[in-house]
Design an enzyme around this catalytic site. Structure first.
Site, PDB file in Angstrom:
ATOM      1  N   ASP A 291       5.372  -4.580   6.017  1.00 13.62           N
ATOM      2  CA  ASP A 291       5.303  -5.050   4.637  1.00 13.62           C
ATOM      3  C   ASP A 291       6.623  -4.886   3.899  1.00 13.62           C
ATOM      4  O   ASP A 291       7.549  -4.219   4.373  1.00 13.62           O
ATOM      5  CB  ASP A 291       4.173  -4.322   3.876  1.00 13.62           C
ATOM      6  CG  ASP A 291       4.069  -2.841   4.232  1.00 13.62           C
ATOM      7  OD1 ASP A 291       5.082  -2.267   4.684  1.00 13.62           O
ATOM      8  OD2 ASP A 291       2.988  -2.253   4.069  1.00 13.62           O
TER       9      ASP A 291
ATOM     10  N   ASN B  96      -6.235   4.933  -0.510  1.00 11.66           N
ATOM     11  CA  ASN B  96      -7.448   4.134  -0.719  1.00 11.66           C
ATOM     12  C   ASN B  96      -7.901   3.457   0.569  1.00 11.66           C
ATOM     13  O   ASN B  96      -8.720   2.541   0.528  1.00 11.66           O
ATOM     14  CB  ASN B  96      -7.206   3.094  -1.823  1.00 11.66           C
ATOM     15  CG  ASN B  96      -6.086   2.133  -1.471  1.00 11.66           C
ATOM     16  OD1 ASN B  96      -5.510   2.213  -0.383  1.00 11.66           O
ATOM     17  ND2 ASN B  96      -5.773   1.221  -2.368  1.00 11.66           N
TER      18      ASN B  96
ATOM     19  N   HIS C 275      -5.908   1.740   2.667  1.00  7.61           N
ATOM     20  CA  HIS C 275      -5.175   0.539   3.086  1.00  7.61           C
ATOM     21  C   HIS C 275      -4.338   0.811   4.334  1.00  7.61           C
ATOM     22  O   HIS C 275      -3.949   1.949   4.610  1.00  7.61           O
ATOM     23  CB  HIS C 275      -4.322  -0.048   1.945  1.00  7.61           C
ATOM     24  CG  HIS C 275      -3.103   0.733   1.569  1.00  7.61           C
ATOM     25  ND1 HIS C 275      -2.668   0.850   0.267  1.00  7.61           N
ATOM     26  CD2 HIS C 275      -2.184   1.412   2.309  1.00  7.61           C
ATOM     27  CE1 HIS C 275      -1.557   1.552   0.235  1.00  7.61           C
ATOM     28  NE2 HIS C 275      -1.246   1.915   1.459  1.00  7.61           N
TER      29      HIS C 275
ATOM     30  N   GLU D 116      -5.056  -4.050   0.873  1.00  9.35           N
ATOM     31  CA  GLU D 116      -5.775  -3.210  -0.078  1.00  9.35           C
ATOM     32  C   GLU D 116      -7.291  -3.448   0.024  1.00  9.35           C
ATOM     33  O   GLU D 116      -7.723  -4.506   0.506  1.00  9.35           O
ATOM     34  CB  GLU D 116      -5.308  -3.547  -1.502  1.00  9.35           C
ATOM     35  CG  GLU D 116      -3.825  -3.282  -1.766  1.00  9.35           C
ATOM     36  CD  GLU D 116      -3.519  -1.816  -2.036  1.00  9.35           C
ATOM     37  OE1 GLU D 116      -4.075  -0.937  -1.332  1.00  9.35           O
ATOM     38  OE2 GLU D 116      -2.714  -1.540  -2.937  1.00  9.35           O
TER      39      GLU D 116
HETATM   40  C1  F6R Z   1       4.010   1.176   4.547  1.00 12.41           C
HETATM   41  C2  F6R Z   1       2.607   0.918   4.719  1.00 12.41           C
HETATM   42  C3  F6R Z   1       1.576   1.693   3.992  1.00 12.41           C
HETATM   43  C4  F6R Z   1       1.743   3.202   4.156  1.00 12.41           C
HETATM   44  C5  F6R Z   1       0.660   3.956   3.373  1.00 12.41           C
HETATM   45  C6  F6R Z   1       0.843   5.458   3.476  1.00 12.41           C
HETATM   46  O1  F6R Z   1       4.778   0.307   5.327  1.00 12.41           O
HETATM   47  O2  F6R Z   1       2.270   0.032   5.454  1.00 12.41           O
HETATM   48  O3  F6R Z   1       0.297   1.311   4.435  1.00 12.41           O
HETATM   49  O4  F6R Z   1       1.671   3.529   5.518  1.00 12.41           O
HETATM   50  O5  F6R Z   1       0.707   3.577   2.047  1.00 12.41           O
HETATM   51  O6  F6R Z   1       1.995   5.801   2.806  1.00 12.41           O
HETATM   52  P1  F6R Z   1       2.594   7.263   2.900  1.00 12.41           P
HETATM   53  O7  F6R Z   1       3.016   7.454   4.303  1.00 12.41           O
HETATM   54  O8  F6R Z   1       3.771   7.232   1.957  1.00 12.41           O
HETATM   55  O9  F6R Z   1       1.520   8.191   2.480  1.00 12.41           O
END
Ligand code: F6R
Length: 234
Positions: free
Chosen positions: A67, A136, A138, A143
């Protein structure tokens, strides 16, 4: 599904890096699906260290990131391209042309999403997809929603995600509201998926994702359908 329980973040990072490095050693032309965020930082640092010690060769590796925020100029320090360059790509012998992150500055976002999905076809799919878990539920920026989205698409980030990600920005208002994310199809088509969870406060959402109903309200729950899922969790 295999769940690997570890003591702490450092052990999670090392075990994840072991699996990623095994993938690259066994198949030097591996296609890796990569994630950003705070969770994989330790694993990337470990890979860089092993590369510097001569154990790893990324010269033929292809990467496709999950992403990118919308609206951050190329080279912006909060962009996921910048994150990947500074955490991993700049420190190993990967060809920059073989590293892919969605271009959120594209004029035609629908076209960019199509282009990004085509890269997965060209690469013949992902060998190993690394994933973090959002608070959440994702994965990527898929989302919670009424339905699972298949292809790469633009998404409006949830309040919870904006809040969680604001720790890397000086103010919450600076966190982009939109992002481009790979959809569930290319995540689920990966030959292997590695989900890493490095903090205790994600225990409840991880439990829901792995053992609750498969629902787009907990996007990561779709991973229960993946035939080769490894989860490393504290
Ligand atoms: C980032 C991504 C997100 C993160 C998720 C957890 O490329 O795809 O899904 O893996 O938001 O983020 P952290 O590791 O910062 O808790």
């Amino acid at each position: 599904m295999r769940v690997i329980k570890v003591e702490n973040y450092d052990e999670m990072s090392r075990v994840a890096a072991n699996i990623i490095s095994a993938q690259v050693v066994l198949k030097p032309t591996s296609v890796l699906g990569l994630a950003t965020g705070s969770t994989p930082i330790g694993a990337y640092a470990q890979l860089v260290q092993w590369y510097k010690e001569g154990y790893l060769d990324f010269s033929q590796v292809i990467t496709l990131n999950l992403d990118e925020y919308s609206g951050l100029a190329e080279g912006h320090v909060q962009s996921y391209r910048y994150f990947m360059d500074t955490q991993l790509f700049n420190h190993v012998n990967i060809e920059k042309a073989n590293t892919h992150v969605p271009n959120s500055m594209a004029e035609d976002i629908a076209k960019e999403c199509e282009r990004y999905d085509a890269l997965f076809e060209e690469a013949d799919g992902i060998d190993l997809q690394l994933l973090g878990l959002g608070n959440n539920g994702h994965i990527g920026f898929n989302e919670p929603d009424d339905a699972f989205a298949g292809g790469t698409h633009q998404v409006k980030l949830h309040e919870m995600t904006i809040k969680a990600n604001s720790i890397l920005f000086s103010e919450e208002e600076e966190v982009p509201q939109y992002a481009i994310t790979v959809g569930m199809k290319n995540i689920m088509k990966a030959k292997r998926v590695l989900l890493i969870v490095g903090s205790e406060n994600k225990k409840e959402i991880l439990e829901k994702a792995l053992y609750g109903p498969i629902t787009p309200l907990v996007p990561a729950s779709i991973l229960q359908l993946h035939p080769h899922l490894d989860v490393i969790t504290v």
